[in-house]
Design a protein around this motif. Structure first.
Motif, PDB file in Angstrom:
ATOM      1  N   THR A 175      -4.187   7.132   0.650  1.00 37.19           N
ATOM      2  CA  THR A 175      -3.619   6.369   1.764  1.00 37.19           C
ATOM      3  C   THR A 175      -3.576   7.239   3.016  1.00 37.19           C
ATOM      4  O   THR A 175      -3.144   8.398   2.963  1.00 37.19           O
ATOM      5  CB  THR A 175      -2.198   5.888   1.422  1.00 37.19           C
ATOM      6  OG1 THR A 175      -2.253   5.061   0.264  1.00 37.19           O
ATOM      7  CG2 THR A 175      -1.592   5.104   2.575  1.00 37.19           C
ATOM      8  N   THR A 203      -8.247  -1.937 -10.560  1.00 35.30           N
ATOM      9  CA  THR A 203      -9.113  -1.596  -9.440  1.00 35.30           C
ATOM     10  C   THR A 203      -8.563  -2.194  -8.156  1.00 35.30           C
ATOM     11  O   THR A 203      -7.860  -3.209  -8.168  1.00 35.30           O
ATOM     12  CB  THR A 203     -10.549  -2.104  -9.658  1.00 35.30           C
ATOM     13  OG1 THR A 203     -10.511  -3.512  -9.936  1.00 35.30           O
ATOM     14  CG2 THR A 203     -11.201  -1.382 -10.825  1.00 35.30           C
ATOM     15  N   ASP A 204      -8.878  -1.554  -7.050  1.00 35.77           N
ATOM     16  CA  ASP A 204      -8.441  -2.049  -5.746  1.00 35.77           C
ATOM     17  C   ASP A 204      -9.249  -3.290  -5.369  1.00 35.77           C
ATOM     18  O   ASP A 204     -10.462  -3.343  -5.587  1.00 35.77           O
ATOM     19  CB  ASP A 204      -8.640  -0.958  -4.697  1.00 35.77           C
ATOM     20  CG  ASP A 204      -8.120  -1.357  -3.336  1.00 35.77           C
ATOM     21  OD1 ASP A 204      -6.998  -1.874  -3.254  1.00 35.77           O
ATOM     22  OD2 ASP A 204      -8.845  -1.166  -2.348  1.00 35.77           O
ATOM     23  N   LEU A 263      -8.051   2.468  -9.573  1.00 33.53           N
ATOM     24  CA  LEU A 263      -6.702   2.969  -9.340  1.00 33.53           C
ATOM     25  C   LEU A 263      -6.106   3.574 -10.601  1.00 33.53           C
ATOM     26  O   LEU A 263      -5.264   4.464 -10.521  1.00 33.53           O
ATOM     27  CB  LEU A 263      -5.802   1.834  -8.834  1.00 33.53           C
ATOM     28  CG  LEU A 263      -6.279   1.112  -7.568  1.00 33.53           C
ATOM     29  CD1 LEU A 263      -5.286   0.034  -7.177  1.00 33.53           C
ATOM     30  CD2 LEU A 263      -6.487   2.093  -6.429  1.00 33.53           C
ATOM     31  N   ASP A 276      -3.996  -6.000  -2.605  1.00 31.57           N
ATOM     32  CA  ASP A 276      -4.635  -6.640  -3.748  1.00 31.57           C
ATOM     33  C   ASP A 276      -5.124  -5.617  -4.757  1.00 31.57           C
ATOM     34  O   ASP A 276      -5.600  -4.541  -4.399  1.00 31.57           O
ATOM     35  CB  ASP A 276      -5.829  -7.484  -3.288  1.00 31.57           C
ATOM     36  CG  ASP A 276      -5.420  -8.580  -2.322  1.00 31.57           C
ATOM     37  OD1 ASP A 276      -4.838  -9.574  -2.770  1.00 31.57           O
ATOM     38  OD2 ASP A 276      -5.675  -8.418  -1.110  1.00 31.57           O
ATOM     39  N   ALA A 277      -5.015  -5.976  -6.036  1.00 32.42           N
ATOM     40  CA  ALA A 277      -5.580  -5.167  -7.112  1.00 32.42           C
ATOM     41  C   ALA A 277      -5.985  -6.116  -8.235  1.00 32.42           C
ATOM     42  O   ALA A 277      -5.526  -7.274  -8.297  1.00 32.42           O
ATOM     43  CB  ALA A 277      -4.594  -4.126  -7.603  1.00 32.42           C
ATOM     44  N   GLY A 301     -14.380  -2.660  -7.012  1.00 32.97           N
ATOM     45  CA  GLY A 301     -13.305  -1.994  -6.302  1.00 32.97           C
ATOM     46  C   GLY A 301     -13.097  -0.570  -6.775  1.00 32.97           C
ATOM     47  O   GLY A 301     -13.538  -0.176  -7.865  1.00 32.97           O
ATOM     48  N   LYS A 302     -12.417   0.213  -5.971  1.00 35.63           N
ATOM     49  CA  LYS A 302     -12.115   1.594  -6.339  1.00 35.63           C
ATOM     50  C   LYS A 302     -11.123   1.604  -7.493  1.00 35.63           C
ATOM     51  O   LYS A 302     -10.148   0.848  -7.499  1.00 35.63           O
ATOM     52  CB  LYS A 302     -11.527   2.338  -5.140  1.00 35.63           C
ATOM     53  CG  LYS A 302     -11.153   3.782  -5.455  1.00 35.63           C
ATOM     54  CD  LYS A 302     -10.569   4.470  -4.238  1.00 35.63           C
ATOM     55  CE  LYS A 302     -10.180   5.912  -4.573  1.00 35.63           C
ATOM     56  NZ  LYS A 302      -9.587   6.601  -3.400  1.00 35.63           N
ATOM     57  N   ALA A 334      -0.878   1.534  -5.234  1.00 31.93           N
ATOM     58  CA  ALA A 334      -1.617   0.492  -4.509  1.00 31.93           C
ATOM     59  C   ALA A 334      -2.217   1.064  -3.232  1.00 31.93           C
ATOM     60  O   ALA A 334      -1.573   1.844  -2.529  1.00 31.93           O
ATOM     61  CB  ALA A 334      -0.698  -0.674  -4.182  1.00 31.93           C
ATOM     62  N   GLN A 335      -3.444   0.663  -2.949  1.00 30.07           N
ATOM     63  CA  GLN A 335      -4.093   1.088  -1.715  1.00 30.07           C
ATOM     64  C   GLN A 335      -4.270  -0.066  -0.732  1.00 30.07           C
ATOM     65  O   GLN A 335      -4.662   0.149   0.408  1.00 30.07           O
ATOM     66  CB  GLN A 335      -5.446   1.720  -2.031  1.00 30.07           C
ATOM     67  CG  GLN A 335      -5.322   3.009  -2.808  1.00 30.07           C
ATOM     68  CD  GLN A 335      -6.617   3.786  -2.885  1.00 30.07           C
ATOM     69  OE1 GLN A 335      -7.577   3.488  -2.168  1.00 30.07           O
ATOM     70  NE2 GLN A 335      -6.663   4.770  -3.743  1.00 30.07           N
ATOM     71  N   SER A 336      -4.027  -1.274  -1.187  1.00 25.38           N
ATOM     72  CA  SER A 336      -4.119  -2.460  -0.342  1.00 25.38           C
ATOM     73  C   SER A 336      -3.200  -3.509  -0.965  1.00 25.38           C
ATOM     74  O   SER A 336      -2.631  -3.280  -2.037  1.00 25.38           O
ATOM     75  CB  SER A 336      -5.571  -2.961  -0.275  1.00 25.38           C
ATOM     76  OG  SER A 336      -5.942  -3.563  -1.506  1.00 25.38           O
ATOM     77  N   PRO A 371       0.827  -1.217   0.000  1.00 31.01           N
ATOM     78  CA  PRO A 371       0.000   0.000   0.000  1.00 31.01           C
ATOM     79  C   PRO A 371       0.856   1.258   0.000  1.00 31.01           C
ATOM     80  O   PRO A 371       1.816   1.374   0.758  1.00 31.01           O
ATOM     81  CB  PRO A 371      -0.810  -0.136   1.295  1.00 31.01           C
ATOM     82  CG  PRO A 371      -0.882  -1.611   1.542  1.00 31.01           C
ATOM     83  CD  PRO A 371       0.456  -2.145   1.083  1.00 31.01           C
TER      84      PRO A 371
END
Length: 487
Positions: A336, A154-155, A165, A202-203, A162-163, A198-200, A125
């Protein structure tokens, strides 16, 4: 029918540099799984067309979900897989794609427009990742034509929900209008580069055909890679100006604006977060406080940091609400949450008062007598006005000077003519005096008082001239009594 699925050793070869920053896409060259048919398109066992022949082992695939790609058929009918030789023969990209096969994002004709996608895991992230891929327009069974592909990241673990990206509609140039020996056509491949934060961990990476209806072929896709390009920094709230802490928070009275303050952001090596948009989020804890700008009352405020990592919140931008209590400000950068917080507090309602020029005009002569210009004070609310800081400033280039009478003094006189003096500090430039803890002798709505200092005109004072001092009392500012300077 023979299979062209590569052996494990064919997939393992990679430069040492790539091992240090590995491709997070599994089988980005579409080598694992397809079965190529010798009779498809008549060129080097070219196409694993439709149905079970596709067999991509590490990718999701199927209909694009639009009107020309509604799911329902075998997922393998929505895409084709073409061999490396068929896809890149006599192309400028032939030697640059590491033996990658390609995907045609339209499978068995119109109504079979497809997608390929893959869940990416192990992301950091806050880190930036580069996405690279090659794309081209095919040419077989129909004239050359432009194609369009929708790329998205997407996140999360799924294609939908997902959001976003990163995303783009990519218009791919059509193939050249000349064949190559063997029955295929000379294609124009182009490498595309994208990036996302990346926000987490996973994407989801996806490529979907967006070519207009009426064609049996769509965008060709090859050599897909996702690699780390910029590490995540541990940016944090490093401090405020004026300084604040949980024990000594930034404070404003109820229903009053906060003064100007700055927030600084540093990384794990104490380097500033410079020139970046950061969003502050206020958690009012039922105080009713809010940011105030553009006629709105939001709980967020976004601004760009300066070269030193400071984000400035101008005076009046943060408005204290009607309830006393603690508050916090947290920060987000590129989606983030950053470490640290800013502590604030809404305090008791402030006593209101006004400041205005005091008395009738006075006259000073060069190098002459001392006079006492000042201001009048009036309480606008009930209750005693608490002690205030007072700053008195001379006019610029006015030829005036403060006079020390047992020290530089400010005199406050109440409505009953009782006086009290306060000794202040002269600024090194000689142009201002500062007095701390000044009781204004205001003790109820409508009560009045006056305050003044001693000044004289210097021998070289410009004449004639009309001047005033500037009195700053708490958060109120006013000119003083008018001063006539004469020869």
């Amino acid at each position: 029918m023979p299979s062209n699925t590569p052996e494990p050793n064919d997939l393992a070869a990679a430069p040492a540099a790539a091992e240090q920053n590995p491709n997070l896409v599994k089988d980005g060259g579409f080598k694992a799984g397809p079965r190529f048919n010798a009779d498809e398109c008549g060129f080097s066992r070219a196409v694993a067309a439709g149905g079970d022949n596709v067999r991509l082992l590490n990718w999701d695939y199927g209909g694009n979900g639009n009107t020309n790609g509604q799911p329902g058929a075998n997922p393998g009918d929505y895409i084709d897989v073409a061999t490396h030789e068929y896809s890149f023969a006599q192309s400028d990209a032939y030697g640059e794609v590491d033996g990658s096969n390609s995907i045609d994002l339209v499978g068995r004709g119109n109504g079979r427009h497809g997608f390929v996608g893959q869940h990416l895991s192990g992301l950091i992230p806050g880190a930036q990742y580069d996405v690279t891929f090659w794309a081209s327009s095919p040419w077989y069974n129909e004239p050359p034509h432009h194609t369009t592909m929708y790329y998205s990241v997407t996140d999360g673990r799924l294609r939908e929900g997902g959001k976003s990206l990163d995303s783009d509609y990519i218009a791919v140039p059509q193939a050249r209008n000349d064949p190559i020996p063997g029955g295929s056509w000379r294609r124009q491949w182009k490498e595309y580069r994208k990036s996302f934060i990346a926000q987490s961990p996973d994407a989801y990476l996806s490529f979907a055909d967006d070519t207009a209806d009426g064609y049996w072929t769509g965008t060709m896709l090859a050599c897909v890679a996702v690699r780390l390009s910029a590490p995540a920094h541990d940016y944090r709230v490093a401090g405020t100006d004026p300084a604040s802490s949980a024990d000594d928070p930034l404070t404003a009275p109820k229903d009053s604006p906060f003064g100007a303050f700055r927030v600084r952001f540093l990384d794990e090596t104490n380097q500033p977060l410079a020139g970046q948009d950061v969003t502050l989020r206020l958690e009012p804890h039922s105080t009713g406080s809010h940011f105030s700008y553009g006629g709105q009352a939001p709980l967020t405020y976004s601004a760009k940091t300066d070269a030193g990592g400071w984000l400035t919140v101008p005076a009046g931008t943060l408005q204290a609400g009607p309830q006393e209590g603690p508050m916090q400000i947290t920060a987000r950068f590129r989606g983030t949450d950053l470490g640290g917080q800013i502590d604030l507090r809404v305090g008791a309602a402030a006593s209101r008062f006004t400041v205005s020029p005091g008395g009738t005009p006075i006259t000073l002569t060069r190098a002459g007598e001392t006079r006492y210009p000042g201001v009048g004070l009036r309480a606008e609310t009930d209750g005693a006005v608490p002690p205030q800081k007072v700053r008195v400033t001379l006019p610029p280039d006015g030829g005036l000077a403060f006079v020390a009478e047992g020290g530089y003094q400010l005199t406050v006189m109440d409505a009953h003519l009782a006086t009290r003096t306060y000794t202040g500090d002269l600024h090194p430039d000689g142009r201002s005096l500062t007095f701390d803890g000044v009781y204004l002798a205001l003790h109820g709505k409508g009560s009045t008082s006056a305050a003044w200092v001693a000044v004289k005109a210097l021998p070289d004072a410009p004449v004639p001239s009309d001047l005033t001092l500037t009195f700053q009392v708490g958060d109120r500012t006013s000119p003083s009594t008018l001063i006539h300077v004469r020869a």
